[in-house]
Motif scaffolding. Structure first.
Motif: not given
Lengths: 110, 115
Positions: A32, A46, A49, A51
């Motif tokens: 991650y 943030f 993101d 994975r």
């Protein structure tokens, strides 16, 4: 030692151009990864993101690419704006913690 | 939803004193992590709490400690302050599932200056 690193401490781009910020990681078990933006006097914000079961993820004006073969990820910012000027960090999860790179300072010039 | 809040925002202490910093996570978040940010070392993990239990601890001396309350609010304490403890202390919270891949959202930080 540091397991997450960015290739350039500073990056200067012209307004309207695309920006690419790179990050290398060393732990092949990392699953991650997160990109944060930190403006002066503020906490990290943030951005996006990804994975490890993905190689690309897109957000609003941002794209993150993950290359697990060479353990590299990048953040692409389209049509860079003055408000994008900040320090950008990549981070990888390490148990219940994040390992951060040193950060790339992005300067957007008019 | 309100974001992560940290108090106080600024602190000035002298060597040898102790300090307590407070963090209120986003509503519904049960995991709270603490990080130290300095120009030289960057962002370094201190510790993480979930449901009042410390699940992970970074490589910091025992002078650094923390705790989490039943309402998920967290405090960290630094005893016998040293000049090198001057830093921005950041708190981050993540969603209630408590997984290691939950996104962490950061507060504005507490700027600690040790004189």
């Amino acid at each position: 030692g540091e397991s997450v690193g960015l290739h350039l401490p500073t990056l200067s781009v012209q307004e309207g151009d695309n920006s690419i910020i790179n990050c290398a990681y060393s732990n092949s078990a990392s699953d991650y990864f997160i990109w944060y933006k930190q403006e002066s006097g503020k906490g990290p914000q943030f951005i996006i993101d990804i994975r490890s079961n993905m190689d690309k993820r897109q957000g609003q004006r941002v794209t993150v690419l993950l290359n697990k073969t060479v353990k590299h990820l990048s953040l692409q910012i389209a049509a860079t704006q003055p408000g994008d000027s900040a320090v950008y960090f990549c981070a990888e999860n390490a148990g219940y913690a994040l390992n951060f790179g040193k950060g790339t300072s992005l300067l957007v010039t008019p | 939803k309100a974001g992560v809040t940290q108090t106080p925002r600024y602190l000035i202490k002298t060597r040898g004193q102790q300090v307590t910093l407070s963090c209120s996570p986003i509503s519904g978040h049960r995991s709270v992590s603490w990080y130290q940010q300095t120009p030289g070392q960057g962002l370094q993990f201190l510790f993480e709490y979930f449901s009042e239990t410390q699940r992970n601890k970074g490589n910091f001396p025992g002078r650094f400690s923390g705790r989490q309350f039943s309402n998920s609010r967290s405090e960290m304490n630094v005893s016998t302050l040293e000049l090198g403890d001057s830093a921005l202390y950041l708190c981050a919270s993540s969603f209630m599932s408590g997984g290691s891949t939950d996104t962490q959202y950061f507060g504005p930080g507490t700027r600690l200056t040790v004189l």
